[in-house]
Design a protein around this motif. Structure first.
Motif, short mmCIF file in Angstrom:
data_model
loop_
_atom_site.label_atom_id
_atom_site.label_comp_id
_atom_site.label_asym_id
_atom_site.label_seq_id
_atom_site.Cartn_x
_atom_site.Cartn_y
_atom_site.Cartn_z
N TRP A 197 0.84 -1.20 0.00
CA TRP A 197 0.00 0.00 0.00
C TRP A 197 0.87 1.25 0.00
O TRP A 197 1.88 1.29 0.69
N PRO A 198 0.55 2.29 -0.76
CA PRO A 198 -0.57 2.38 -1.70
C PRO A 198 -0.22 1.70 -3.03
O PRO A 198 0.80 2.00 -3.64
N PHE A 199 -1.06 0.77 -3.42
CA PHE A 199 -0.78 -0.03 -4.61
C PHE A 199 -0.99 0.80 -5.88
O PHE A 199 -1.91 1.61 -5.96
N GLY A 200 -0.13 0.55 -6.85
CA GLY A 200 -0.24 1.26 -8.11
C GLY A 200 -0.60 0.33 -9.26
O GLY A 200 -1.13 -0.75 -9.07
N ARG A 201 -0.29 0.77 -10.44
CA ARG A 201 -0.54 0.02 -11.66
C ARG A 201 0.80 -0.44 -12.24
O ARG A 201 1.81 0.23 -12.07
N ALA A 202 0.81 -1.59 -12.90
CA ALA A 202 2.03 -2.09 -13.53
C ALA A 202 1.71 -2.68 -14.89
O ALA A 202 0.63 -3.24 -15.11
N ARG A 203 2.68 -2.54 -15.79
CA ARG A 203 2.56 -3.11 -17.13
C ARG A 203 3.75 -4.03 -17.37
O ARG A 203 4.90 -3.68 -17.11
N LEU A 204 3.47 -5.23 -17.87
CA LEU A 204 4.54 -6.18 -18.17
C LEU A 204 5.35 -5.73 -19.38
O LEU A 204 4.80 -5.13 -20.32
N LEU A 205 6.64 -6.05 -19.36
CA LEU A 205 7.53 -5.67 -20.45
C LEU A 205 7.60 -6.73 -21.54
O LEU A 205 7.99 -6.43 -22.67
#
Length: 255
Positions: A197-205
């Motif tokens: 926390w605070p959790f965010g957003r992630a994008r795979l490479l």
């Protein structure tokens, strides 16, 4: 060389998002296509899954990514063979038992076997420099501590000393876990990120996939992900070369 992926979590969690990118490096987005394996620590001990096929096209890998149960500790390895045949016997992780617990080990690098000592108490089943090094670590732990498990501080100190000695034979990136604590040693390249926390957003490479972690986590969830190279666009931290780090309950131990 090979690549490593590990998770240490405060509460049982799934690794499927990170696996979706990492397993593609086994023959699709990278060249590590000589087998793969995973060690998952459950209440019953360490459950080991290995496959000599490329993880990017392995049916078993796809099933593992989709169906594995939530756990606190996982080691995953994708192999590019440098020593030993492409076979199940030579796939990482390797598992041994110490002080009534399963220990799992996975290595990235290449060690000159004629510069390594011969294990005395633990013997390799396969042909790799990696398993020989793991047996030497197990030997050192038992010879030094005997039948009683050491404190985390004493364990870290001896592991660091032993790893430095083994590393004189070559490149020695590795991860080691007993289901409670995750050790990660960097020789050339190893990174980690904490998700809390605070959790965010992630994008795979390695593929077109992203996640909003807040949709799947509670306020007290936290985990550490360790990988040879960053898997996402998050703020990964490089482990300093030559350093052995320890993680427990989803955070770094100050030892």
């Amino acid at each position: 060389m090979c690549q490593l992926l590990g998770m240490n979590s405060f509460k049982p969690a799934r690794l499927d998002f990170s696996l979706a990118g990492f397993l593609r490096r086994g023959g699709e987005t990278d060249e590590h296509a000589d087998g793969w394996g995973a060690a998952c620590f459950t209440d019953r001990g360490c459950e080991l899954l290995i496959d000599e096929g490329a993880s990017a096209t392995s049916v078993a890998a796809e099933h593992f990514q989709r169906e594995h149960c939530p756990v606190r500790n996982v080691l995953v390895h994708i192999r590019k063979a440098t020593q030993g045949a492409v076979s199940r016997q030579n796939c990482h992780p390797f598992v041994r038992q110490l002080w009534g617990r399963d220990w799992a080990f996975a290595h990235n690098g290449n060690l000159e076997r004629d510069k390594l000592a011969v294990p005395q108490l633990f013997q390799p089943a396969g042909e790799t420099d990696s398993e020989q090094a793991f047996c030497l670590i197990c030997d050192a732990l038992v010879q030094h501590f005997g039948a009683e498990a050491p404190t985390h501080e004493a364990l870290h100190a001896l592991l660091s000393e032993t790893a430095d000695r083994i590393a004189q034979a070559g490149t020695f990136n590795f991860m080691l876990s007993n289901g409670e604590i995750l050790f990660a040693r960097c020789a050339t390249e190893l990174h980690y990120v904490q998700r809390a926390w605070p959790f965010g957003r992630a994008r795979l490479l390695d593929c077109e996939r992203e996640i909003e972690f807040a949709q799947y986590n509670n306020l007290d969830d936290r985990m550490i992900i360790v990988a040879t190279r960053p898997l996402t666009d998050e703020a990964w931290q490089a482990i300093p070369q030559g350093r052995l780090m320890a993680f427990m309950q989803g955070q770094m131990l100050a030892i």
